[in-house]
Design a protein around this motif. Structure first.
Motif, mmCIF file in Angstrom:
data_model
loop_
_atom_site.group_PDB
_atom_site.id
_atom_site.type_symbol
_atom_site.label_atom_id
_atom_site.label_comp_id
_atom_site.label_asym_id
_atom_site.label_seq_id
_atom_site.Cartn_x
_atom_site.Cartn_y
_atom_site.Cartn_z
ATOM 1 N N ASN A 124 42.572 4.385 -3.907
ATOM 2 C CA ASN A 124 42.628 3.014 -3.396
ATOM 3 C C ASN A 124 41.233 2.415 -3.229
ATOM 4 O O ASN A 124 41.021 1.229 -3.487
ATOM 5 C CB ASN A 124 43.380 2.959 -2.061
ATOM 6 C CG ASN A 124 44.884 3.087 -2.275
ATOM 7 O OD1 ASN A 124 45.362 2.993 -3.410
ATOM 8 N ND2 ASN A 124 45.613 3.315 -1.200
ATOM 9 N N THR A 158 39.537 -1.223 -4.694
ATOM 10 C CA THR A 158 38.759 -2.206 -3.942
ATOM 11 C C THR A 158 37.340 -2.350 -4.502
ATOM 12 O O THR A 158 36.900 -3.450 -4.832
ATOM 13 C CB THR A 158 38.712 -1.784 -2.456
ATOM 14 O OG1 THR A 158 40.063 -1.693 -1.977
ATOM 15 C CG2 THR A 158 37.949 -2.797 -1.623
ATOM 16 N N ALA A 194 41.365 -4.769 0.410
ATOM 17 C CA ALA A 194 41.943 -3.604 1.089
ATOM 18 C C ALA A 194 43.119 -4.015 1.977
ATOM 19 O O ALA A 194 44.089 -3.259 2.137
ATOM 20 C CB ALA A 194 40.880 -2.878 1.908
ATOM 21 N N ALA A 195 43.052 -5.237 2.515
ATOM 22 C CA ALA A 195 44.132 -5.721 3.382
ATOM 23 C C ALA A 195 45.431 -5.907 2.589
ATOM 24 O O ALA A 195 46.530 -5.701 3.109
ATOM 25 C CB ALA A 195 43.720 -7.044 4.032
ATOM 26 N N ASP A 239 46.924 -2.540 2.261
ATOM 27 C CA ASP A 239 47.525 -2.175 3.554
ATOM 28 C C ASP A 239 48.863 -2.889 3.754
ATOM 29 O O ASP A 239 49.833 -2.288 4.212
ATOM 30 C CB ASP A 239 46.595 -2.555 4.718
ATOM 31 C CG ASP A 239 45.423 -1.590 4.819
ATOM 32 O OD1 ASP A 239 45.502 -0.506 4.183
ATOM 33 O OD2 ASP A 239 44.425 -1.919 5.499
ATOM 34 N N ALA A 240 48.898 -4.163 3.385
ATOM 35 C CA ALA A 240 50.086 -4.967 3.653
ATOM 36 C C ALA A 240 51.254 -4.613 2.728
ATOM 37 O O ALA A 240 52.400 -4.531 3.172
ATOM 38 C CB ALA A 240 49.757 -6.456 3.529
#
Lengths: 425, 425
Positions: free
Chosen positions: B315, B319, B326-327, B330-331
């Motif tokens: 991951n 990025t 990165a958000a 995460d989401a």
């Protein structure tokens, strides 16, 4: 003497190459595990005369067991059982218990469809309940039962779909009829040695020397083959000849020691995966264009140590994505030690990795020059401690060979560097 | 009556299933194109007695031509030429011209190795210049020459490596000896249709309908198979049945039109290559980890349109290298439409490309969840004009099947998007 077997693969789609046969190799492996020596695999289309000719051939060759695959379905081109019965001189008889079993299976399959005439389907499938008199029935996994027909040779008749054949194999092998056919079998040892950087003819030379110097050498059955740029030597021998094999291996190690990378059947992929445990690798690929990354991630769990990679096919990508100085490319060319090393350094940096491997070469067919002909490839492995190992090779073959072989070379350079052996490469 | 042939595949590594035979199916195809009917393929190990038994069997079955593959190398377990000579009742004689040819080839190969005794290698390879008296030599592509031995049947002896065998086939077939053996053959047309997104059973249903509605349907010999996620239908027919084939194809187009992507034998790779002319493509791969980039660069000349790619396995690499927020990961998780689209946008941007393809998925065996089981893969193709086409699939099979199939899906999504058809995908 060991029991010998033959396999008859039937099916026009297999004979004509539209479908690759997966049963022959699978049964071959199972026979080997049982200590039964496989002598022949024969493939023919859905023609009774050709199937019968192959059965006669194998019987004449004196095999103890014939395994047939395919031709057990309900349609007219499925004729294996009938042909085997004729070959074995046995009548076909209706097995009413088996007919009921098949009807039960079909009834539950039919439940998914509407408007199907169950009686018509059952009539079409009745032939699957006709078995040679005296044969043992192997219960179906799909709708097609197998049979084991006693005699000399014993004939084991199994269906074509690999999933069905594989599920039915254990009961077929467990039958008394088969047990008698393969009684007195010898269990063989089989050892595999893999070498890299060795010409097959150099190994041939060593084997000729072994023939002169190793006592009872003929107790070893040796085959060699070239695979993905590696030479593989497989030796089969009876357990009491282990000392002969040990002598052969002493000679092989003496002559080719540094090139022998596996004596336990492991692949270079297994070894590199083990060496990468706890590390973090990134790739920088030009001519292999993703093949090294794909190979590293081929195995489950590789996400623990593979960060990723950059395919820098165009020179601008080498500069923009890997930070290779454009002046370096101008001065030395994209296929050079300098650029391979800069690519590896760039991959280490961009991915925050501790291990990097880079490839840059001319896969052809165009792009070769007198200095750097097609097949010229530079490799570099670089570690976070500054260790940098570079190699160049001129690989033979066409574009696809060169890319495939380069991928293997990269794996070996990784292996040697991570083991601290690269100086002797 | 058409000429009949048999194929003898030699090699213990093939018999025991360690190496899959690629020559039998290839030669089978070529024979069919020549109108020669293939009756049997037989496979045996590197044992003279077994090879000879198979030759005798095929001769007894009355074939006009036997093609052997394998067993032409320099090592002692390579014994096909010797065995064929004995079977044909011909002496082995040294062909000095051929010996010089092989020496020339070996000399240039040896140039890559150091410390090799050229004379020893040449001695090991001398046996490759021994040919049956009266046989025609087929010049080597590797180091092993082939031979065509006249007689009844004619025996064509070719090497095992597919690249060599395939390159030598045209000269072998062109020989007068072979021409006489296969005289009187019927020449067949062979047409290949490829479909994507279709279940093989749906095509089977269409073929059952064709059997009812197309006159003289039995003049067509049809085989279907599933390859790399595509359904391939190959039809062979005599030239006078072309109208029957045209009727079949009208029905296939009517029922599966949008899924038929090739009627001229072209592969999706050919079509994507043509569509990429004048463009510049970059890849962003997670689960396929380089396989899409490797496939795009498989063909010569691909450097004209492939800029490169990023394998963003971890991951952090998505990025750092592709600018995926990165958000967002995460989401939505790394396997999501949002991340696939961000990856494609990142590849466009980082490589200054006008076409990008991204893959992110769960190849397994671990990593699956109830929501996103193993086999869940998101694909995105993005063009410089903002066109963004995303798809998700749940692919069946094991890790290797899922990665391989994902690569094919990516190629088809590229094809449809570049043709402006993706809306109907």
């Amino acid at each position: 003497m060991s029991a010998r077997a033959g396999i008859v693969v039937t099916g026009t789609e297999v004979l004509t190459g539209r479908v690759a046969d997966r049963n022959g190799p699978w049964v071959a492996d199972r026979l080997l595990e049982l200590g039964v020596e496989l002598a022949h695999i024969t493939i023919c289309g859905d023609r009774a005369a050709d199937i019968e000719a192959q059965l006669r051939f194998l019987a004449a060759e004196g095999v103890d067991l014939i395994v047939t695959t395919g031709g057990l379905g309900p349609t007219a081109d499925d004729m294996t059982v009938e042909t085997v019965a004729r070959f074995c001189g046995r009548e076909l008889v209706l097995d009413t218990e088996l007919e009921a079993t098949i009807a039960g299976i079909l009834r539950s399959l039919m439940a998914r469809y509407t408007g199907v005439d169950f009686d018509a389907v059952m009539a079409a499938n009745r032939k699957q309940a006709m078995v040679p008199a005296g044969a043992q029935v192997i219960d179906p996994v799909g709708t097609a039962p197998g049979v084991v027909v006693p005699g000399s040779p014993v004939v084991m008749v199994l269906p074509g779909p690999p999933r069905e054949l594989q599920a039915m194999w254990p009961s077929a092998v467990a039958s008394d009829i088969v047990a008698q056919a393969i009684a007195g079998r010898t269990v063989y040892h089989q050892d595999t040695v893999r070498m890299f950087g060795l010409a097959e003819s150099a190994l041939a030379e060593t084997l000729r020397e072994a023939q002169r110097t190793v006592g009872d050498f003929s107790a070893l059955e040796i085959t060699t083959c070239l695979r993905r740029g590696e030479v593989e030597m497989v030796t089969r021998y009876e357990p009491h000849s282990a000392a002969v094999y040990a002598q052969l291996m002493a000679l092989v190690r003496e002559r080719h020691g540094s090139m022998v990378f596996s004596e336990d059947g492991s692949l270079v992929d297994d070894q590199v995966a083990a060496l990468l445990a706890g590390r973090r690798i990134a790739t920088a690929e030009s001519c292999t264009a993703g093949m090294v990354a794909a190979r590293l991630t081929d195995r489950p769990g590789s996400s623990a140590y593979v960060a990723g990679g950059i395919v820098a096919y165009a020179n601008e990508a080498k500069t923009a994505l890997l930070g290779v100085d454009a002046a370096l490319i101008d001065a030395h060319g994209a296929v050079s030690q300098e650029v391979a090393e800069a690519m590896a350094a760039g991959a280490l940096d961009r991915f925050g990795a501790d291990t990097a491997v880079a490839t840059t070469g001319i896969a052809g067919p165009g792009g070769g020059t007198a200095d750097k002909p097609v097949g010229t490839v530079w490799f570099c492995v670089r570690l976070a401690d500054g260790t940098t190992v570079s190699r160049s090779l001129r690989l033979p073959g066409d574009r696809s060979d060169i890319r495939e072989r380069s991928t293997t070379v990269a794996m070996h350079l990784l292996r040697r560097t991570l083991r601290g052996e690269a100086g002797s490469a």
